[in-house]
Scaffold this motif. Structure first.
Motif, short mmCIF file in Angstrom:
data_model
loop_
_atom_site.label_atom_id
_atom_site.label_comp_id
_atom_site.label_asym_id
_atom_site.label_seq_id
_atom_site.Cartn_x
_atom_site.Cartn_y
_atom_site.Cartn_z
N GLY A 32 3.80 1.03 -7.25
CA GLY A 32 3.39 1.74 -8.46
C GLY A 32 3.90 3.16 -8.49
O GLY A 32 4.38 3.65 -9.53
N VAL A 33 3.81 3.87 -7.36
CA VAL A 33 4.32 5.24 -7.29
C VAL A 33 5.84 5.25 -7.50
O VAL A 33 6.39 6.12 -8.19
CB VAL A 33 3.95 5.89 -5.94
CG1 VAL A 33 4.68 7.20 -5.75
CG2 VAL A 33 2.44 6.11 -5.87
N LEU A 34 6.52 4.26 -6.91
CA LEU A 34 7.97 4.15 -7.09
C LEU A 34 8.31 3.96 -8.57
O LEU A 34 9.22 4.62 -9.10
CB LEU A 34 8.50 2.97 -6.28
CG LEU A 34 9.99 2.63 -6.50
CD1 LEU A 34 10.88 3.77 -6.01
CD2 LEU A 34 10.35 1.33 -5.78
N ALA A 35 7.59 3.08 -9.26
CA ALA A 35 7.88 2.79 -10.67
C ALA A 35 7.61 4.02 -11.53
O ALA A 35 8.42 4.34 -12.42
CB ALA A 35 7.03 1.62 -11.14
N LEU A 36 6.48 4.70 -11.30
CA LEU A 36 6.17 5.88 -12.12
C LEU A 36 7.20 6.99 -11.89
O LEU A 36 7.69 7.61 -12.86
CB LEU A 36 4.78 6.39 -11.78
CG LEU A 36 3.60 5.64 -12.40
CD1 LEU A 36 2.28 6.27 -11.97
CD2 LEU A 36 3.70 5.65 -13.93
N GLY A 37 7.52 7.24 -10.63
CA GLY A 37 8.50 8.30 -10.35
C GLY A 37 9.86 7.98 -10.93
O GLY A 37 10.51 8.85 -11.55
N TRP A 38 10.28 6.75 -10.79
CA TRP A 38 11.58 6.32 -11.32
C TRP A 38 11.56 6.34 -12.84
O TRP A 38 12.52 6.75 -13.49
CB TRP A 38 11.88 4.92 -10.81
CG TRP A 38 13.34 4.56 -10.79
CD1 TRP A 38 14.33 5.06 -11.59
CD2 TRP A 38 13.97 3.62 -9.92
NE1 TRP A 38 15.53 4.48 -11.29
CE2 TRP A 38 15.34 3.60 -10.26
CE3 TRP A 38 13.51 2.78 -8.91
CZ2 TRP A 38 16.25 2.76 -9.61
CZ3 TRP A 38 14.42 1.95 -8.26
CH2 TRP A 38 15.78 1.95 -8.61
N GLY A 39 10.45 5.92 -13.43
CA GLY A 39 10.35 5.91 -14.88
C GLY A 39 10.39 7.30 -15.48
O GLY A 39 11.02 7.52 -16.53
N ILE A 40 9.72 8.25 -14.83
CA ILE A 40 9.74 9.64 -15.32
C ILE A 40 11.15 10.22 -15.21
O ILE A 40 11.66 10.87 -16.13
CB ILE A 40 8.74 10.49 -14.53
CG1 ILE A 40 7.31 10.04 -14.86
CG2 ILE A 40 8.92 11.98 -14.86
CD1 ILE A 40 6.24 10.70 -14.01
N ALA A 41 11.81 9.96 -14.06
CA ALA A 41 13.15 10.49 -13.84
C ALA A 41 14.16 9.90 -14.83
O ALA A 41 15.04 10.60 -15.33
CB ALA A 41 13.60 10.21 -12.41
N ALA A 42 14.01 8.61 -15.12
CA ALA A 42 14.96 7.93 -16.01
C ALA A 42 14.53 7.95 -17.46
O ALA A 42 15.24 7.44 -18.33
CB ALA A 42 15.15 6.49 -15.56
N GLN A 43 13.33 8.50 -17.76
CA GLN A 43 12.79 8.51 -19.11
C GLN A 43 12.73 7.10 -19.69
O GLN A 43 13.10 6.86 -20.84
CB GLN A 43 13.62 9.42 -20.02
CG GLN A 43 13.56 10.90 -19.66
CD GLN A 43 12.15 11.45 -19.85
OE1 GLN A 43 11.61 11.44 -20.95
NE2 GLN A 43 11.56 11.96 -18.78
N SER A 44 12.24 6.17 -18.86
CA SER A 44 12.18 4.77 -19.27
C SER A 44 10.73 4.34 -19.45
O SER A 44 9.95 4.36 -18.49
CB SER A 44 12.86 3.87 -18.23
OG SER A 44 12.62 2.52 -18.50
N ARG A 45 10.40 3.94 -20.67
CA ARG A 45 9.04 3.48 -20.92
C ARG A 45 8.74 2.16 -20.23
O ARG A 45 7.61 1.89 -19.84
CB ARG A 45 8.80 3.34 -22.43
CG ARG A 45 8.23 4.58 -23.07
CD ARG A 45 7.98 4.37 -24.54
NE ARG A 45 7.10 5.39 -25.10
CZ ARG A 45 7.47 6.63 -25.37
NH1 ARG A 45 8.71 7.00 -25.09
NH2 ARG A 45 6.62 7.51 -25.87
N VAL A 46 9.74 1.32 -20.09
CA VAL A 46 9.49 0.03 -19.47
C VAL A 46 9.14 0.20 -17.99
O VAL A 46 8.29 -0.51 -17.45
CB VAL A 46 10.70 -0.92 -19.66
CG1 VAL A 46 11.89 -0.50 -18.84
CG2 VAL A 46 10.31 -2.36 -19.32
#
Length: 309
Positions: A32-46
Motif C-alpha cells: 500500500g505504501v509503495l502504491a501511494l508513493g508511486w501514485g503521487i510521484a506519477a500523478q496516477s489516480r489508478v
C-alpha cells in the motif's frame, strides 16, 4: 424430553488464523505504501486508488484479527452463547467498506473523464501492475495454505485476489495503451487512468456484494451453506437407519465457526427413555464433528407432534 445443547467442541487453527491475518496486514502495509508513493510521484489516480484499496485492507484485516480474538473468547454470564456473531459482522463491515470504496473510486473516475482526462505514463502503470500482480497473487496463495478453514482468512484471500485482478487490469490496459499510442491521438491516452479505474470497479463489485450477502444470511440465522446442510442431511439419514426413527423436524443455522442444530424425532409413547435419547444425540454429534465446526446440537425425542413442529 429435550436434551441440553452439547458442550462446545474445541476449534483448531486459531493460532494459524491469527498469524495469517498478521501476515496479511504486514504485506498490505508494504504494498500500500509503495502504491501511494508511486501514485503521487506519477500523478496516477489508478495507482492511488490501488494504494487506498490496499491500505483499507489493513484496517479491515485489523478488524478481522480483533474479530478472531473476540469469537474465540469463552461464553460468559452476559454472553452465554459466546460471541460467534462477531465473525459475520466483521465480514459484513468488510463488504460494506469495500463497496463504498469502489463507489467513490468510480464516481471520481467519471468526474475525471468529464473533465477531459488526466496525463499519466502508461509504462509506469504497467510496471507497477506487474509488481502488484506478483505480490497479490503470492500473498493470496500463502493465506490459502496457511489457514484454509478460516472464514476471516477467506475474506482476506478474496481481497488479495481482487488486488491481483486489479493489477492484471492495470498491466493489460497500460500495455494496450503503449501499443495503441503509436497510432491513437495523444488526447485519447488521457482517459487511460480513469477508464482503468472504472473497469477495475466493475470487475470487483461482485466481491463486496458476495461478502455482504453471505454475512447477512448468517446474521439473520438462515439455513447453513449447502455443504453443511448436505452433511447434516446425510448424518440424520444414517442415524434414522441406525435407530429406526421417522423423518425428523430439523432446524439448523451457522454463525461464524459454530453450527447450531436442532433435530426433533416423533416416537411412540413408552418406547424410549433418556438414555436412548442420549445415544441418538451422540450418534448424530459423532457424525457431524468431522465438519470441523464448533457444534451445538440439540436432539429431542417426543411423542407430541405439536412440540416437534
Amino acid at each position: 424430553m429435550a436434551s441440553t445443547p452439547s458442550a462446545p467442541q474445541p476449534v483448531s487453527g486459531r493460532g494459524r488464523e491469527r498469524r495469517a491475518l498478521v501476515g496479511s496486514i504486514l504485506a498490505a502495509a508494504v504494498l500500500g505504501v509503495l502504491a501511494l508513493g508511486w501514485g503521487i510521484a506519477a500523478q496516477s489516480r489508478v495507482l492511488l486508488f490501488d494504494g487506498v484499496f490496499i491500505l483499507l485492507g489493513i484496517v479491515l484485516s485489523g478488524l478481522s484479527l480483533m474479530a478472531a480474538r473476540t469469537a474465540d473468547s469463552a461464553p460468559s454470564a452476559r454472553f452465554p452463547f459466546g460471541k460467534q456473531a462477531v465473525t459475520p459482522l466483521a465480514i459484513a463491515i468488510q463488504g460494506a467498506a469495500l463497496l463504498g470504496t469502489l463507489v467513490y473510486a468510480a464516481a471520481d473516475a467519471v468526474a475525471i473523464i468529464v473533465a477531459g482526462g488526466s496525463d499519466v505514463a502508461a509504462g509506469t502503470v504497467a510496471l507497477y501492475g506487474l509488481i502488484s500482480l506478483a505480490c497479490s497473487y503470492g500473498v493470496s496463495r500463502w493465506l490459502t495454505h496457511r489457514a484454509p478453514a478460516s472464514e476471516l482468512v477467506a475474506a482476506e484471500v478474496a481481497q488479495w485476489r481482487a488486488g491481483a485482478l486489479l493489477s492484471a487490469v492495470y498491466t493489460l490496459g497500460a500495455a494496450l495503451a503503449l501499443v495503441l499510442g503509436r497510432w491513437a491521438p495523444e488526447e485519447a491516452l488521457r482517459y487511460l487512468d480513469p477508464v482503468l479505474v472504472l473497469v477495475a470497479c466493475g470487475l470487483l463489485v461482485a466481491i463486496p456484494l458476495r461478502l455482504l450477502h453471505g454475512a447477512g444470511l448468517e446474521l439473520l440465522e438462515a439455513a447453513p451453506p449447502p455443504d453443511v446442510a448436505a452433511a447434516l442431511d446425510a448424518a440424520i439419514l444414517e442415524v434414522r437407519a441406525e435407530f429406526g426413527l421417522a423423518d425428523p423436524f430439523v432446524r439448523a443455522t451457522k454463525l461464524g465457526e459454530r453450527v447450531y442444530v436442532e433435530v426433533d424425532f416423533v416416537v411412540p409413547a413408552g418406547a424410549w427413555d433418556v438414555s436412548g435419547e442420549d445415544r441418538v444425540r451422540r450418534a448424530l454429534i459423532d457424525r457431524l464433528e468431522v465438519l470441523g465446526y464448533e457444534l451445538w446440537a440439540n436432539v429431542e425425542l417426543t411423542t407430541d407432534v405439536a412440540l416437534a413442529r
